[in-house]
Scaffold this active site. Structure first.
Site, PDB file in Angstrom:
ATOM      1  CG  ASN A   1     -47.051  -7.869  -6.565  1.00 13.40           C
ATOM      2  OD1 ASN A   1     -46.949  -6.675  -6.293  1.00 13.40           O
ATOM      3  ND2 ASN A   1     -47.968  -8.328  -7.395  1.00 13.40           N
TER       4      ASN A   1
ATOM      5  CE  LYS B   1     -49.058  -4.288  -5.834  1.00 10.29           C
ATOM      6  NZ  LYS B   1     -48.376  -4.123  -7.126  1.00 10.29           N
TER       7      LYS B   1
END
Length: 255
Positions: A107, A209
């Site tokens: 991430n 995201k």
């Protein structure tokens, strides 16, 4: 460039890395893991274990704390938490040969974000992520394929992974090119049972995201509240919306 991914190393055999390692092992790949501490001991004794759809799936893994012992790989999956990346970069080089593909399954904005992207910012080194360029030197840009994982997994114990839901994995060349190697990697991931797709601009998928991660996740971590409670509160939802709009403006600024 070779597109036969026989030897696969997992760097960060936690929730996501362990999940991918088990799935790839069952395609016939020879899976290894760079690990340490309790995780290393568990992998050497029992291999990787995955709880998925009510069954326990095992996978043999060659685990070592030494990248030299594992040797050059065809595919290296980097699935560590972002703060650990600088330390990982100091030890990962022996896994990477000229034709090794390094798939980042993490991430956040990666160190390679502006490689092949960003107009006048193309090639800019992100000082907040790689201030000295050590990560870029250890993991050359030419080897990198970006990845965005849309799946929920957790670690029950070292080497024991639980898959909850989702099996999406978006991959892409930082340059956006439709290369032979990215097509071959997508095909391998699909054989492993993943809903893998190739993005023409992986930076956009990374940012999309992050747009959610940077808003709901911190509030949940600080308060312990679940998503339904967070989004059901008018004031909190308004705060999150304002953060998202600020991030949208930043995203538009960098293209």
């Amino acid at each position: 460039m070779p597109t036969d991914f026989q030897r696969v190393a997992i760097v960060g055999a936690g929730a996501i890395g362990g999940w991918l390692g088990v799935l790839l092992s069952h395609t016939g790949c020879i899976v290894s893991a760079l690990a340490r501490g309790e995780t290393l001991a568990a992998l050497q004794h029992d291999g990787l274990q995955l709880h998925e759809n009510g069954r326990l799936i095992g996978a043999p893994v060659e685990a070592s704390s030494s990248a030299v012992a594992l040797g050059v790989q065809d595919l290296v999956i980097v699935a560590v938490k972002a703060p650990a990346l600088a330390e990982v970069a100091r030890s990962i080089a022996p896994l990477i040969g000229r034709h090794t593909v390094v798939l980042t399954a993490m991430n956040g904005v990666p160190w390679w974000f502006f490689n092949g992207f960003g107009g006048e910012r193309a090639g800019t080194r992100l000082q907040s992520i790689d201030p000295t360029g050590a990560i870029d030197r250890a993991i050359p840009a030419r080897n990198v394929i970006g990845g965005v994982v849309h799946a929920s997994c957790s670690v029950d114990a070292p080497g024991i992974i639980r898959h909850h839901f989702g099996n999406g994995l978006i991959i892409g060349e930082p340059s956006g090119e439709a290369t032979e190697r990215v097509a071959a990697l997508a095909a391998l991931l699909q054989r492993a049972g993943l809903n893998a797709s190739v993005s023409p601009q992986i930076q956009k998928d990374v940012w999309y995201k992050l747009w959610g991660n940077m808003t709901v996740n911190p509030v949940s971590a600080l308060t312990g509240a679940t998503t339904d409670r967070i989004l059901g509160d008018e004031l909190v939802r308004g705060f999150i919306s304002s953060v998202m709009l600020e991030a949208k403006a930043i995203g538009a600024k960098i293209g």
